[in-house]
Design a protein around this motif. Structure first.
Motif, PDB file in Angstrom:
ATOM      1  N   THR A 186      19.139  14.935  48.330  1.00  0.00           N
ATOM      2  CA  THR A 186      17.692  14.698  48.329  1.00  0.00           C
ATOM      3  C   THR A 186      17.219  14.489  46.902  1.00  0.00           C
ATOM      4  O   THR A 186      17.467  15.315  46.024  1.00  0.00           O
ATOM      5  N   VAL A 187      16.539  13.370  46.681  1.00  0.00           N
ATOM      6  CA  VAL A 187      16.094  12.956  45.351  1.00  0.00           C
ATOM      7  C   VAL A 187      14.573  13.051  45.304  1.00  0.00           C
ATOM      8  O   VAL A 187      13.889  12.536  46.194  1.00  0.00           O
ATOM      9  N   ALA A 188      14.034  13.699  44.273  1.00  0.00           N
ATOM     10  CA  ALA A 188      12.586  13.785  44.087  1.00  0.00           C
ATOM     11  C   ALA A 188      12.208  13.094  42.788  1.00  0.00           C
ATOM     12  O   ALA A 188      12.886  13.252  41.768  1.00  0.00           O
ATOM     13  N   LEU A 189      11.129  12.318  42.826  1.00  0.00           N
ATOM     14  CA  LEU A 189      10.627  11.644  41.634  1.00  0.00           C
ATOM     15  C   LEU A 189       9.427  12.414  41.105  1.00  0.00           C
ATOM     16  O   LEU A 189       8.483  12.710  41.863  1.00  0.00           O
ATOM     17  N   HIS A 228       0.199  11.967  48.645  1.00  0.00           N
ATOM     18  CA  HIS A 228       0.985  12.945  49.393  1.00  0.00           C
ATOM     19  C   HIS A 228       2.427  12.919  48.898  1.00  0.00           C
ATOM     20  O   HIS A 228       2.901  11.912  48.390  1.00  0.00           O
ATOM     21  N   ARG A 229       3.098  14.045  49.063  1.00  0.00           N
ATOM     22  CA  ARG A 229       4.547  14.061  48.858  1.00  0.00           C
ATOM     23  C   ARG A 229       5.184  13.670  50.185  1.00  0.00           C
ATOM     24  O   ARG A 229       4.917  14.293  51.206  1.00  0.00           O
ATOM     25  N   GLU A 230       6.013  12.650  50.123  1.00  0.00           N
ATOM     26  CA  GLU A 230       6.558  12.112  51.366  1.00  0.00           C
ATOM     27  C   GLU A 230       8.049  11.881  51.233  1.00  0.00           C
ATOM     28  O   GLU A 230       8.525  11.376  50.212  1.00  0.00           O
ATOM     29  N   LEU A 240      14.740  10.592  49.835  1.00  0.00           N
ATOM     30  CA  LEU A 240      13.927  10.441  48.627  1.00  0.00           C
ATOM     31  C   LEU A 240      12.536  10.997  48.865  1.00  0.00           C
ATOM     32  O   LEU A 240      11.937  10.746  49.917  1.00  0.00           O
ATOM     33  N   ILE A 241      12.011  11.756  47.894  1.00  0.00           N
ATOM     34  CA  ILE A 241      10.653  12.296  47.961  1.00  0.00           C
ATOM     35  C   ILE A 241       9.846  11.719  46.804  1.00  0.00           C
ATOM     36  O   ILE A 241      10.172  11.943  45.636  1.00  0.00           O
TER      37      ILE A 241
END
Length: 348
Positions: A186-189, A228-230, A240-241
């Protein structure tokens, strides 16, 4: 029998199943939160996407966040928040003694900074501390490389020990293949508005999923486009978030993150003559020697000190809050005992 195939694109693996199975109540199935609203959330379940009801703020399972694995019942009500492997947490904008979770169960954090403007090394160090503290692997991404005249890759690499630093162009495709190769799970930006997070997210997803907007031409400031965080599945596997732009990035109990971000200074400090060296001119100070030789900049040392002071201040506030809560518990117990004593007519 429950079929978990629909959860696989959203991060469900055998390891995740083994970790979460003991925490699921009877009658509940696992689901992942893909978007949060006030009292409801979008989740993906073994039967597909659904709209679930969130617990009340004062309920036992509360504080849901995008990326959380949860247990939902047949009525699509969230009954449990399963243990998090990692969490990106910052202090709240009001700087109250509580943290705000930006994303949960993240494996890779993409720290996005626009290369076509002033690359703020101090801000990157702050986001690195946030990312390292989360338990995820940070990757610094200098976006908009096609519009930059000079990309300070070497400068950024010097302040990001242990992290990959890449320059990419989401519109031109430059560097995207290298970036995709280092993504995991899971990748968050994260990053400020105008850093090109949503444009990069769309490029990685291969579709215009998230809305984008141009920065102001006058000052290169971005507009809040993502609200929103999606969470979305990536075409090549993983998820991906995308997150809204961060105006303020307050640290929250980030001592380990600061230590990893400034591992070069920590290593130098270990070689100082005095274990409590303040690096202000004491004899045998390895940190001052590195600054004098040019191996370390004064700016980096000051950034280290600033983040360490901020973290200590926030931890002190948290400790005071916990102490106040404990004191209130004992006051309530004593009050209850006095009331019982009076009701018994003073008899013990």
């Amino acid at each position: 029998m429950v079929d978990y195939d629909l959860l696989v694109p959203y991060g469900w693996t055998e390891a995740v199943a083994n970790q979460y199975a003991p925490h699921l109540d009877e009658g509940c199935v696992p689901a992942r939160v893909v978007r949060m609203d006030r009292s409801e959330c979008d989740v993906v379940t073994p039967d597909g996407p659904a709209r679930a009801t969130c617990p009340r703020p004062d309920a036992e399972p509360s504080g849901l966040c995008t990326g959380d694995w949860v247990g939902v019942d047949a009525r699509l009500t969230v009954r449990a928040v399963l243990p998090r492997r990692s969490a990106i947490v910052r202090s709240t904008a009001s700087r109250r003694s509580e943290g705000q979770v930006l994303a949960a169960n993240v494996d890779t954090v993409l720290i996005c900074t626009a290369a076509d403007g002033d690359v703020d090394l101090g801000r990157i160090e702050r986001m690195l501390a946030l990312a390292w503290e989360s338990g995820a692997q940070p990757v610094v991404v200098l976006t908009k490389a096609d519009a930059a005249q000079d990309i300070p890759l070497d400068e950024v690499r010097a302040i990001a020990p242990g992290a990959t630093v890449l320059a990419v162009s989401a519109t031109g495709g430059h560097g995207l293949d290298v970036l995709a190769a280092v993504l995991d799970g899971t990748v968050a930006l994260i990053g400020p508005s105008g850093a090109g997070k949503s444009t990069l997210a769309n490029a990685l997803l291969g579709a215009d999923v998230f809305a984008t907007n141009a920065v102001r031409s006058v000052d290169k400031k971005g507009r809040h486009t993502t609200v929103h965080r999606e969470l979305r599945p990536l075409p090549g596997g993983g998820t991906l978030i995308d997150t809204p732009g961060l105006r303020g990035i307050g640290l929250w109990d980030a001592a380990d993150g600061i230590e990893k971000t400034f591992s070069d200074i920590e290593s130098l400090a270990a070689a100082c003559r005095f274990h409590d060296c303040a690096h202000n001119g004491e004899p045998g100070c390895a940190v001052r020697a590195a600054i004098e030789s040019g191996a370390l900049t004064e700016r980096r040392l000051e950034s280290y000190r600033k983040l360490a002071r901020e973290n200590e201040w926030m931890r002190a506030r948290t400790d005071k809050r916990l102490q106040a809560e404990r004191e209130q518990v004992w006051k309530d117990i004593a009050k209850h005992q006095r009331r019982m004593y009076r009701e018994r007519g003073g008899r013990r």
